[in-house]
Motif scaffolding. Structure first.
Motif, mmCIF file in Angstrom:
data_model
loop_
_atom_site.group_PDB
_atom_site.id
_atom_site.type_symbol
_atom_site.label_atom_id
_atom_site.label_comp_id
_atom_site.label_asym_id
_atom_site.label_seq_id
_atom_site.Cartn_x
_atom_site.Cartn_y
_atom_site.Cartn_z
ATOM 1 N N MET B 340 0.868 -1.175 0.000
ATOM 2 C CA MET B 340 0.000 0.000 0.000
ATOM 3 C C MET B 340 0.902 1.221 0.000
ATOM 4 S SD MET B 340 -2.860 1.506 -0.048
ATOM 5 C CE MET B 340 -3.970 0.123 0.017
ATOM 6 N N ASP B 341 0.637 2.090 -0.928
ATOM 7 C CA ASP B 341 1.466 3.282 -1.027
ATOM 8 C C ASP B 341 1.468 4.035 0.300
ATOM 9 O OD1 ASP B 341 2.923 4.973 -3.120
ATOM 10 O OD2 ASP B 341 1.648 6.448 -2.088
ATOM 11 N N GLU B 342 2.583 4.635 0.605
ATOM 12 C CA GLU B 342 2.671 5.358 1.868
ATOM 13 C C GLU B 342 1.671 6.497 1.914
ATOM 14 O OE1 GLU B 342 5.278 4.050 0.507
ATOM 15 O OE2 GLU B 342 6.364 3.020 2.127
ATOM 16 N N LYS B 343 1.379 7.031 0.746
ATOM 17 C CA LYS B 343 0.548 8.224 0.752
ATOM 18 C C LYS B 343 -0.778 8.087 0.026
ATOM 19 C CE LYS B 343 4.008 11.898 0.767
ATOM 20 N NZ LYS B 343 4.772 12.646 -0.240
ATOM 21 N N ASN B 344 -0.749 7.535 -1.172
ATOM 22 C CA ASN B 344 -1.919 7.767 -2.010
ATOM 23 C C ASN B 344 -3.039 6.729 -1.941
ATOM 24 O OD1 ASN B 344 -1.232 5.662 -3.683
ATOM 25 N ND2 ASN B 344 -0.599 6.941 -5.414
ATOM 26 N N HIS B 345 -3.006 5.861 -0.954
ATOM 27 C CA HIS B 345 -4.127 4.954 -0.709
ATOM 28 C C HIS B 345 -4.365 3.938 -1.810
ATOM 29 C CE1 HIS B 345 -6.419 7.006 2.785
ATOM 30 N NE2 HIS B 345 -5.144 7.339 2.818
ATOM 31 N N HIS B 346 -3.424 3.847 -2.747
ATOM 32 C CA HIS B 346 -3.561 2.848 -3.805
ATOM 33 C C HIS B 346 -2.448 1.824 -3.653
ATOM 34 C CE1 HIS B 346 -6.165 5.856 -5.577
ATOM 35 N NE2 HIS B 346 -6.501 5.025 -6.555
ATOM 36 N N LEU B 347 -2.712 0.618 -4.129
ATOM 37 C CA LEU B 347 -1.698 -0.420 -4.066
ATOM 38 C C LEU B 347 -0.683 -0.259 -5.202
ATOM 39 C CD1 LEU B 347 -3.706 -3.708 -3.442
ATOM 40 C CD2 LEU B 347 -2.161 -2.556 -1.849
ATOM 41 N N LYS B 373 3.496 1.970 -9.330
ATOM 42 C CA LYS B 373 2.787 2.825 -8.386
ATOM 43 C C LYS B 373 1.600 3.476 -9.085
ATOM 44 C CE LYS B 373 3.791 7.195 -6.154
ATOM 45 N NZ LYS B 373 3.276 7.536 -4.906
ATOM 46 N N ALA B 374 0.500 3.558 -8.362
ATOM 47 C CA ALA B 374 -0.709 4.104 -8.990
ATOM 48 C C ALA B 374 -0.617 5.606 -9.153
ATOM 49 C CB ALA B 374 -1.924 3.762 -8.144
ATOM 50 N N LYS B 375 -1.176 6.081 -10.246
ATOM 51 C CA LYS B 375 -1.318 7.527 -10.409
ATOM 52 C C LYS B 375 -2.802 7.847 -10.524
ATOM 53 C CE LYS B 375 2.982 8.135 -12.945
ATOM 54 N NZ LYS B 375 3.414 8.035 -14.337
ATOM 55 N N PRO B 376 -3.468 8.025 -9.396
ATOM 56 C CA PRO B 376 -4.912 8.276 -9.466
ATOM 57 C C PRO B 376 -5.215 9.546 -10.243
ATOM 58 C CG PRO B 376 -4.099 8.548 -7.213
ATOM 59 C CD PRO B 376 -2.994 7.945 -8.000
ATOM 60 N N TRP B 377 -4.346 10.520 -10.168
ATOM 61 C CA TRP B 377 -4.538 11.723 -10.982
ATOM 62 C C TRP B 377 -3.696 11.556 -12.218
ATOM 63 C CZ3 TRP B 377 -8.449 14.150 -9.002
ATOM 64 C CH2 TRP B 377 -8.636 14.162 -7.612
ATOM 65 N N SER B 378 -4.325 11.165 -13.276
ATOM 66 C CA SER B 378 -3.565 10.832 -14.467
ATOM 67 C C SER B 378 -2.884 12.070 -15.029
ATOM 68 C CB SER B 378 -4.475 10.239 -15.532
ATOM 69 O OG SER B 378 -3.774 10.151 -16.744
ATOM 70 N N PRO B 379 -1.604 11.960 -15.333
ATOM 71 C CA PRO B 379 -0.905 13.118 -15.907
ATOM 72 C C PRO B 379 -1.425 13.456 -17.292
ATOM 73 C CG PRO B 379 0.500 11.174 -15.901
ATOM 74 C CD PRO B 379 -0.730 10.811 -15.146
ATOM 75 N N PHE B 380 -2.206 12.559 -17.873
ATOM 76 C CA PHE B 380 -2.723 12.855 -19.211
ATOM 77 C C PHE B 380 -3.999 13.669 -19.169
ATOM 78 C CE2 PHE B 380 -0.018 9.205 -19.657
ATOM 79 C CZ PHE B 380 0.822 9.655 -20.667
ATOM 80 N N ILE B 381 -4.395 14.041 -17.976
ATOM 81 C CA ILE B 381 -5.557 14.917 -17.884
ATOM 82 C C ILE B 381 -5.099 16.268 -17.375
ATOM 83 C CG2 ILE B 381 -7.656 15.308 -16.539
ATOM 84 C CD1 ILE B 381 -8.379 12.433 -17.108
#
Ligand SMILES: Nc1ncnc2c1ncn2[C@@H]1O[C@H](COP(=O)(O)OP(=O)(O)OP(=O)(O)O)[C@@H](O)[C@H]1O
Ligand SMILES: Nc1ncnc2c1ncn2[C@@H]1O[C@H](COP(=O)(O)OP(=O)(O)OP(=O)(O)O)[C@@H](O)[C@H]1O
Ligand SMILES: NC(N)=O
Ligand SMILES: [Mg+2]
Ligand SMILES: [Mg+2]
Lengths: 538, 394, 290, 376, 230
Positions: B340-347, B373-381
């Motif tokens: 679990m990522d230390e910060k972003n709540h995603h695995l 690592k997950a990028k919930p805020w996609s850099p493509f947006i």
């Protein structure tokens, strides 16, 4: 795994044919190198690039064991254990080089072919058939080369062309040759190829020309590419149009099947049968069960399971229908709106019942093998057998139902009873029995629809929910109680939906169809086949 | 209380029951397993199962009930994004804890939610990368086909931006949507065929739910072979293929963070456990043919990590558990050590590309070198670049 | 209806008939010059309240009405007879706007083209109709049936705020009495017997107070005694209202008729007093029988 | 025959509510306005008398449903027009309210923009035209009435003018809501696609998630329900109501009596739609989400089911039905999550078989029976 | 042929038939008279079983039939012409007649004499029943009941809405059927002269009770016309 067995039997057959063919074709070629263990390793281990190179190398000097080995790879029948490569068929391992039986170690792993590898193997295998004695196979081989034109096959192709005597086959081969030469370094050759390929009016050629076009620099060649493409496009557009028409008819036939049962239970009997969809679901699950039984007890006749499933799905749904009629609907005649409530309840119970018995997930219903594939009418128009069969089935059910309702005494009683129950009874008709028959018949037909749907879509607890709205729309749009109207409505909606979908996309098409229904009903407040005159009011 | 209550919020009826029911059983299995080993903090876990019936407002209502009346310590639930969106304000307001196990579109990061499914960069983007590679067929043209709702729309938006960044022209991208429950894919498949005559084409399918079976059946029908036009799907797993005759589909692809066919001791054990559980409980369908899939694995990881976090926090207090979740690791059935990522709540997740086999399982043909690592805020947006990679305090 | 009312009716009849005669004879009034005619009001200056000319209707090729021409004078009680299927009901359907003719003219008074109006408008213009098969509001009470039929403003807002006033109540009681349903004021109309429904429908017509009444077999299913009562009632109405009565009951026709029109195959076969038509060979042949 | 007619007892126009009716009404009024707030806000949480937030939310939601059921009853039970599309009006009311609530989020959204998040996400730079008035509460109130009202008017006008009746009408209403649902699913339509609107923060600049605000919404809903009931009762007891019933029983007779059915049907249809719209507007801030699934055909059918279960053509019936069905649903999905559909299905079947007049009809029958027995 | 004894019938709370007893015999025409709403139709419906009776006995051909279903009574040989015609509106005239043959073995043809009696039916054989005019429908209803050759023919106001010439024909047919001696006829009629002319026996009902009965030939003497009027 009866199906698989059959399949591998077929494969073996094929291998034998190929091998013989090769044996004869290659008889004179003493230079042929035999398959080596090294080669098998190169073909199976390592990354795809390396394997493809090995494959091309092997193809340069093919022999029968190579072909057999490639076939085994295509059939996913090759395993490796460390560096040992084995062909495993029906649990028996053989050594690909010697052909001797060996033991199958527990640690052996499948050789995994990804799409690219599989494509290369298939292409290689078919290229090997360029010299087959069977003209049909040669044509096929030429076509497959055209599809995957790679320069390594050019030599083989030239040889084949040289020895070819059959004009038709030769033409195909020349097309394939042109496909390869389309990417030649010589602009003139490219030009000639582009011109030749205009004769091959298939989507595959289109793809080739397009691909070339995207990299072509030479003006002259470009122009020829474009001309050829236009020729092909013109030829293909017919297929597209007919294809759209066919999809519309096919959708229409499904809508018709889905609506026919409702045309009885609702159209004739006036039961707003919200459980109609669930009765289709029962038919579909009956098909699933029959399929399971065949698989378990009559694996050899698996392909015939539908012959049993059709009556089974009818009976299963009809039986459920009969029970429902006796227990519930019987008490609701003359109160159509209450049938809505009760059948809504019934549909909830049936759905959850199926969830409890079969699980919430979909179950798999396999098409019998004679339903897969299709007739190729034009280069880009093939009519899938299962769609054709369903259209035929819909016609069959429609005709059967029409005859039953309009020509038989039972049909007369059904119509009479549903119109005026007390009077029919006073004339000596056992209305209770007729009601049960009629409702079961409607339900049985829903079951048949379910059986048909199982061949093209989901079989799951929600199956019915997806069709119930459509079913009602069709029956009502056609005019309640008007069988002919139902047919027109189903076909009309099917065609319209598909033609619009081609233009506006599925979502807007669906919206447009719904809006059309609303507008159409304004013009024809009693549906397409409105009953006119006094009898309509009675 | 001498038990710790665990809420299970998955639809057992309605359209989503097809997918969600098995997740409920997965949670129950994990709870049994944990309880058999003595529970958590010496207490047994007590599942509270409710049925939100595929009805989105009902999800919110049931959440209120689970948190307010039943006082559950954690909720495992939701599948569709809209159900999660419905639940979100409630868990935030009541400071609850939700574990969400399904791949989704990102664009969200809540302090009260742990996302154990994939973000787009953990599924969609690697899949496209693969299809662009030589092994994947070096696709030049793309059909982005989805069900008309937010997950497919968002994913495709991200993919379009990504493809463009890789030099794909707009005319080589065809985006298509079908309504929920669409069952007639004849036109779509014909269109794909036509489109594919214009260059090597791959299809990215974000079709969800019931439409997949008719879509694949139509693909099979139309003879669209994987080696010609590969289709990669993000919502089709072992469970969805249960309903399909897969022989004509061999070679089509799916991208997930777990496949049942993955060879690892952890997976062997997971499958064994599930099979035994399904048999013991007589779970319809699974008792005869047990299948596992990605969301099940994500659920399983989620509940085990939660247990570890509770033990670390020595409390079920939501804030303490949230703090303890950071950096939790678990030996996932997919064969990696999931973190679990230390910060972003995603695995952090490995991405696998699998090809469909004739038996309805997948051959893994490609995987990422390690967990992503997950990028919930996609850099493509647009505008996401500045977003902090952790939940913002409200 | 009480005897004094009958008397009054008879008196009114006499005066009205006198007026009709003068209207027909004196040409000055029938010339339209300077005539003040309010739109919507009935223009009777040409001496007819209903006028059909060369009307045709066919159903799927079957000519139900075939060149029918007919007119009715204000205050007249016209009896229509004719074989089953002659087109009598269809003619009423045309007049009331239920069926649109294929061709022909239908005028109410001399100015109102009925073909341009729909059913409720025609009803509001003052044409009331009793169906061959009695139709009443089955789930409302007898009282409510009559109340709905009452002549009053029939718009939505008016209905919302409607309250029966004294006169209307009296009128209602009167009609209830006339149709012998005082004992069933609160009964559900659907539960009445066939004959009672016939009466109720007539009652509704009375409440509506139309200028022209179309009565399709009003005494079918009534006892002879009640038939007589109906005859009396119609005679009372005559003069004040115009009536068109379709019946097969010759004795009933005999009691009420002045002029009888015989319809056959969708057009007029004969017209005249009952005695005249009864003597007509063609009428005996197709209708009366020997 | 000389007896005077004046002895005849004509029925009088009934009072809006009887004495007993007013007492019950008042009791309901007090419960909504005083008892529930006290039990929820002031009685301590551990007391047995405490009414939990969950219960308040649940009852609030069901009251919205009850308004819908009442609206359906007016059009179906009294006028005989079965609408399978009222979910659309409900959803439209909800969407109008939702738009306002979205605007109230202001810049607190994920993207810190003035625009709602989903618009930012779609790269929209300005509000689309149909969002113009969404920041004004007053305009919102107006639109809650106007949007469903105008749609109903237009749809109803054409349908009734074309004399579409019975199932034909039902089916096109279903087509209408189905089409709207598909339309709203699309992101381009500008209503947040499948996710719709959620995560509301404020209403009238006051935080939405406070106990006081929740209670305010609850009390408002209670009022709306009670007023709808009174209004509906007034309607059906007027002659207007009787014309509606007459239309239901014999539309052609109504026409030949000089009533044009069109304005009558249209009026009740629009009233019914507006009631649903109001219910939807009250529903959204309470449940916290509005999305196109509210427009699914099944939802509209369910509304009709509530009315039918309670009993059509009685006004209290649909309210009882809404409470019964939804109450059972909420309860059973927790106590019997895997079996509740069996119970609910059995309830529907049972009601139709054994209570043809719905639950209320049965109660009336029973009470009539006991009264008759008392008299004996 | 048919005996009814002490029949009682209720609609909801109201007592519609009170201890009605009578019989109808082979070869005879029994006429039932009474003002509107006295319960004639109710009585006939009770005989047909369309509304189950509260108590009383009905014997037909020596067998108790009061508990039999309507279709069983029809099969036993009762033909019924209901008030209001009850035509199958959306069936063709031919199919309506075929419905009348429901008690006969499959394949039985429609008796040709029906068309002699009602020629209009032959003309309109393929028109839908509901499209016929009122009188045509009435003729169809009678023909339909006759199609199966019943032993007892129950007619509820068969002359309603029929043109005089055909009424005469119907009268002749009824007479003829009765005089053949193999059919009993129960005729409920408002058209007094018609009834009197045909009656072998008569019954007069008033408020659910039979208040007078006798031989048809005595009707005039017994002043039955007056009885019905008041
Ligand atoms: N919708 C229709 N379709 C076909 N034929 C029709 C239709 N309506 C009426 N007819 C025919 O038109 C003719 C006239 O019917 P109509 O009902 O007007 O007769 P009528 O004079 O009222 O007869 P009756 O005295 O029996 O009531 C009849 O032959 C009837 O069968
Ligand atoms: N379904 C019903 N429910 C309640 N009361 C009914 C019902 N049907 C008929 N009645 C009442 O029963 C009584 C007898 O009705 P019935 O139809 O038998 O009369 P009838 O003698 O045939 O009259 P008519 O000569 O007018 O046909 C009437 O007063 C009628 O109001
Ligand atoms: N998040 C999804 N798959 O809806
Ligand atoms: Mg007529
Ligand atoms: Mg009668």
């Amino acid at each position: 795994m009866p199906k698989l067995q059959q399949r591998s039997a077929a494969c073996r057959d094929f291998v034998v044919r190929v091998t013989c063919g090769l044996a004869i074709a290659l008889l004179g070629q003493s230079s042929a190198l035999a398959l080596t263990a090294e080669q098998t390793r190169a073909l199976t281990l390592g990354d795809t690039d390396a394997r493809v190179t090995a494959l091309q190398k092997a193809l340069a000097s093919p022999d029968a064991p190579t072909a057999a080995f490639l076939q085994a790879m295509a059939d996913d029948a090759v395993k490796v254990n460390g560096t040992q490569v084995l062909v495993v068929r029906d649990g028996k391992a053989t050594d690909p080089v010697s052909g001797d039986a060996t033991t199958l170690p527990d640690t052996a792993e499948d050789v995994i072919n990804n799409n690219r590898m599989r494509g290369e193997i298939d292409a290689a295998l078919s290229a090997l058939q360029l010299l087959s004695p069977d003209a049909a196979l040669r044509v096929q081989a030429a076509k497959s080369v055209l599809k995957e034109p790679d320069p390594t096959k050019l030599a083989m192709l030239e040889k084949a062309v040289a020895s070819e005597t059959n004009e038709g086959v030769k033409k195909q081969m020349l097309l394939a040759r042109a496909a390869i030469l389309l990417n030649s370094n010589d602009a003139d050759e490219r030009f000639a190829s582009a011109k030749t390929l205009a004769d091959s009016q298939t989507p595959d050629t289109q793809l080739l020309l397009n691909q070339r076009l995207s990299q072509e620099e030479d003006k002259k060649v470009r122009a020829q590419l474009q001309t050829s493409l236009l020729t092909i496009q013109a030829a293909l557009s017919w297929g597209e149009k007919l294809g759209a028409l066919f999809t519309g008819i096919s959708l229409g036939s499904i809508l018709l099947l889905v609506a026919l049962g409702l045309a009885i239970t609702y159209g004739l009997m006036g039961v707003i049968n919200m459980a109609h969809g669930e009765l289709m679901m029962i038919g579909a699950y009956a098909t699933y069960v029959v399929q399971g039984l065949f698989r378990q007890y009559l694996p050899g006749m698996f392909d015939a399971y539908l012959l049993v499933a059709v009556p089974a799905s009818f009976l299963a749904a009809a039986l459920v229908g009969a029970v429902l009629e006796r227990l519930v609907l019987r008490h609701l005649y003359g109160r159509p709106l209450e049938t809505l409530l009760a059948t809504w309840g019934i549909s909830l119970v049936l759905m959850q019942g199926v969830r409890s018995i079969f699980g919430a997930q979909n179950v798999g219903v396999e098409n019998p093998s004679w339903m897969s594939g299709g007739v190729q009418l034009l280069a880009n128009l093939s009519l899938p057998y299962n769609r054709l069969i369903i259209i035929g089935f819909a016609v069959f059910v429609l005709v059967g139902m029409t005859l039953l309702i309009s020509k038989t005494r039972l049909g007369l009683f059904v119509r009479g009873v549903t119109q005026n129950r007390p009077m029919a009874s006073a004339l000596g008709v056992n209305t209770a029995r007729i009601d049960t028959y009629a409702f079961s018949l409607g339900c049985g037909i829903a079951g048949l629809a379910g059986c048909a749907l199982s061949q093209i879509g989901n079989v799951g607890p929600d199956l019915g929910q997806n069709y119930i709205v459509d079913a009602f729309m069709v029956v009502v749009l056609g005019g309640v109680g008007q069988l002919a109207g139902t047919v027109y409505a189903a076909m009309g909606l099917g065609l319209m939906n598909k033609l619009l979908e081609g233009v506006a996309g599925a979502v807007l098409a669906k919206i447009a169809v719904l809006v059309f229904i609303i507008v159409f009903i304004q013009k024809r407040p009693q549906g397409i086949f409105a009953m006119k005159g006094r009898s309509a009011e009675a | 209380a001498d038990t710790i209550k665990v809420g299970v919020l998955h639809s057992l009826s309605g359209t989503m029951a097809i997918s969600e029911t098995v997740l409920k059983d997965t949670v129950l299995m994990a709870i049994d397993e944990i309880n058999a080993k003595g529970g958590v903090l010496g207490k047994k876990l007590e599942p509270v199962v409710v049925d939100p019936a595929s009805n989105w407002p009902l999800f919110a209502e049931k959440t209120k009930q689970l948190l307010g009346q039943d006082k559950v310590s954690v909720i495992f639930g939701c599948w569709t994004s809209v159900s999660r969106k419905s639940v979100l304000p409630v868990v935030e307001e009541m400071n609850g804890l939700l574990f969400y196990p399904v791949q989704y579109e990102g664009e969200e990061l809540s302090k009260n939610v742990f996302y154990t499914g994939a973000a787009p960069n953990q599924q969609a983007i690697p899949a496209v990368d693969y299809l662009m590679s030589k092994d994947g067929g070096a696709a030049k043209r793309w059909v982005l086909l989805g069900t008309d709702y937010v997950y497919p729309r968002t994913t495709n938006k991200i993919l379009r931006a990504y493809l463009k960044s890789k030099g794909v022209a707009d005319k080589d991208i065809d985006e298509k949507y079908t309504p929920f429950g669409h069952s007639d894919y004849q036109t779509i498949v014909a269109d794909i065929k036509k489109f594919s005559a214009g260059g090597k084409t791959a299809v990215v399918s974000t079709i969800n739910g019931d439409s997949n079976v008719p879509f694949y059946k139509e693909l099979g029908n139309a003879g669209l072979k994987a080696k010609d036009v590969p289709v990669v799907a993000f919502s089709v797993g072992e469970e969805e293929l249960r309903g399909v005759d897969t022989k004509p589909l061999v070679g089509h692809l799916a991208a997930w963070n777990y496949f049942m066919s993955i060879k690892s001791p952890a997976n062997d054990e997971f499958i064994k456990k599930w099979s035994a559980y399904a048999k013991a409980k007589g779970i319809a369908g699974h008792k005869d043919k047990p299948l596992t899939n990605d969301p099940m694995e994500a659920t399983y990881i989620g509940i085990n990590m939660w247990k570890q976090a509770v033990e670390k926090a020595k409390s079920t207090d939501v804030d303490k558990v949230i703090a303890a979740m950071a950096g939790q690791t678990f030996k996932a059935p997919s064969g990696i050590v999931s973190k679990m990522d230390e910060k972003n709540h995603h695995l952090h997740k490995s991405v696998f590309i699998g090809e469909i086999k004739a038996d309805g399982q997948f051959n893994v043909v490609w995987k990422t070198p390690g967990p992503v690592k997950a990028k919930p805020w996609s850099p493509f947006i647009e505008g996401n670049a500045s977003k902090p990679d952790e939940p913002v305090k409200k | 209806m009480t005897p004094d009312l009958f008397e009054e009716g008879a008196k009114r009849l006499a005066t009205h008939q006198a007026r009709v005669v003068s209207e027909v004879t004196s040409g000055d009034r029938s010339a339209g010059f300077g005539r003040v005619h309010e739109p919507g009001s009935l223009d009777l200056t040409h001496g007819r309240i209903l006028y059909l000319e060369d009307v045709h209707v066919s159903f799927d090729g079957f000519k139900a009405i075939n060149g029918l021409s007919l007119d009715i004078a204000p205050g007249e009680l016209r009896c229509i007879i004719g074989p089953n299927g002659a087109g009598k009901t269809t003619m009423m359907d045309i007049i009331t706007g239920k069926t649109k003719p294929d061709s022909g003219q239908v005028f109410f008074g001399s100015t109102i083209d009925l073909l341009r109006h729909n059913e409720p408008e025609i009803a509001q213009l003052g044409i009331g109709r009793k169906f061959q098969k009695p139709t009443v509001f089955e789930r409302l009470s007898v009282f409510e049936n009559l109340e709905l039929a009452l002549k009053t403003h029939k718009g939505v807002a008016a209905s919302m705020f409607f309250k029966l006033n004294g006169t209307q109540r009296d009128r209602l009681s009167e009609v209830l009495h006339t149709i012998h349903l005082e004992d069933s004021v609160n009964a559900q109309a659907g539960n009445l017997s066939h004959g009672q429904k016939q009466w109720l429908e007539i009652g509704m017509l009375l409440m509506q107070d139309p200028k022209l009444l179309l009565l399709d077999e009003p005494v079918a299913g009534m006892t002879d005694f009640e038939t007589e009562r109906t005859a009396e009632l119609f005679l009372t109405l005559k003069g004040k209202h115009s009536l068109m009565v379709v019946e097969h009951d010759m004795s009933f026709i005999n009691t009420i008729s002045d002029i009888v029109t015989v319809l056959c195959d969708g057009s007029v076969l004969a017209q005249g007093t009952l005695a005249q038509v009864q003597a007509d060979e063609r009428v005996i042949e197709v209708y009366l029988g020997r | 025959m000389t007896h005077t007619t004046s002895t005849l007892q004509l029925p009088e126009a009934p009072a809006l509510l009887g004495t007993k009716g007013w007492i019950l009404f008042l009791a309901a009024f007090i419960t909504v306005c005083a008892v529930v707030p006290v039990l929820n806000l002031w009685v301590p949480a551990d007391s047995v008398f405490h009414m939990s937030d969950y219960a308040v939310a649940l009852v609030g939601k069901v009251m919205c449903y009850a308004i819908c059921a009442l609206a359906i009853d007016l059009i179906w039970g009294y006028t005989g027009i079965l609408s399978l599309g009222h979910g659309l009006f409900f959803a439209l009311g909800g969407y109008v309210m939702g738009m306002y609530l979205m605007r109230q989020i202001g810049t607190d959204g994920n993207y810190k923009s003035n625009l709602p998040d989903f618009m930012v996400f779609l790269d929209w730079k300005t509000l689309p035209w149909h969002w113009t008035f969404s920041d004004s509460f007053l305009a919102t109130l107006l639109m809650i009435v106007l949007v469903p009202g105008v749609l109903a008017f237009v749809f109803g006008y054409f349908a009734f003018r074309s004399r579409i009746k019975g199932v034909y009408f039902s089916i096109i209403t279903q087509a209408m809501t189905f089409a709207a649902m598909l339309l709203f699913f699309r992101n381009e339509t500008g209503f947040g696609g499948n996710n719709g609107f959620t995560d509301f923060k404020r209403i009238l600049d006051l935080p939405i998630a406070t106990p006081a605000m929740r209670m305010t919404l609850f009390v408002l809903t209670g009022w709306a329900l009670l007023m709808s009931y009174l209004f509906a009762r007034w309607l059906v007891q007027s002659k207007f109501g009787r014309v509606l019933q007459a239309i239901r029983d014999a539309e052609s007779r109504v026409m030949f009596s000089g009533y044009s059915p069109l304005p009558y049907k249209l009026t009740i249809w629009v009233i019914s739609a507006v009631m649903c719209g109001i219910a939807g507007a009250l529903y959204v801030p309470q449940v916290g989400i509005i999305n196109p699934s509210e427009m699914s055909p099944a939802n509209s059918i369910e509304m009709a089911v509530w009315a039918a279960v309670g009993g059509r053509a009685s006004l209290i019936g649909p309210i009882v039905g809404a409470f019964l069905v939804n109450g059972m649903k909420s309860w059973l999905t927790v106590t019997a999550p895997e079996f509740w559909l069996y119970f609910l299905g059995a309830l529907f079947i049972g009601v139709t078989l054994y209570m043809p007049q719905g639950v209320v009809g049965l109660m009336q029958k029973l009470s009539a029976k006991t009264k008759a027995e008392e008299r004996v | 042929m048919l005996q009814a004894a002490n029949i009682n019938q209720f609609y909801g709370g109201s007592h519609i038939l009170r201890d009605v007893s009578f019989e109808a015999n082979l070869g005879r025409i029994t006429v039932l008279l009474g003002r509107n709403g006295v319960g004639k139709t109710t009585l006939l419906k009770s005989l047909m079983g369309a509304v189950p009776i509260r108590d009383g006995n009905i014997t037909f051909n020596g067998e108790a039939i009061e508990r039999a279903a309507p279709y069983e009574r029809a099969r036993a040989g009762i033909g019924y012409v209901p008030q209001g015609r009850e035509i199958f509106a959306r069936l063709t005239v031919e199919d309506n007649l075929r419905m009348g043959l429901a008690t006969q073995p499959a394949g039985t043809d429609i008796p040709a004499e029906l068309f002699e009696l009602f020629p209009v039916l032959k003309q309109m054989l393929h028109r839908r029943g509901g499209d016929l005019s009122g009188g045509q429908q009435q003729q169809l209803a009678i023909a339909r009941a006759l199609a199966s050759g019943p032993k007892l023919l129950v007619l509820d106001e068969p002359t309603e809405g029929i043109q005089p010439s055909i009424i005469k024909d119907i009268g002749r047919v009824i007479r003829m059927l009765a005089s053949r001696g193999d059919m009993a006829i129960l005729l409920c009629e408002q058209y007094y002269d018609f009834a009197e002319e045909l009656a072998d026996d008569y019954l007069v009902m008033e408020r659910g009770e039979v208040i007078a009965r006798g031989l048809g030939s005595d009707m005039q003497r017994n002043n039955v016309r007056q009885l019905v009027a008041i």
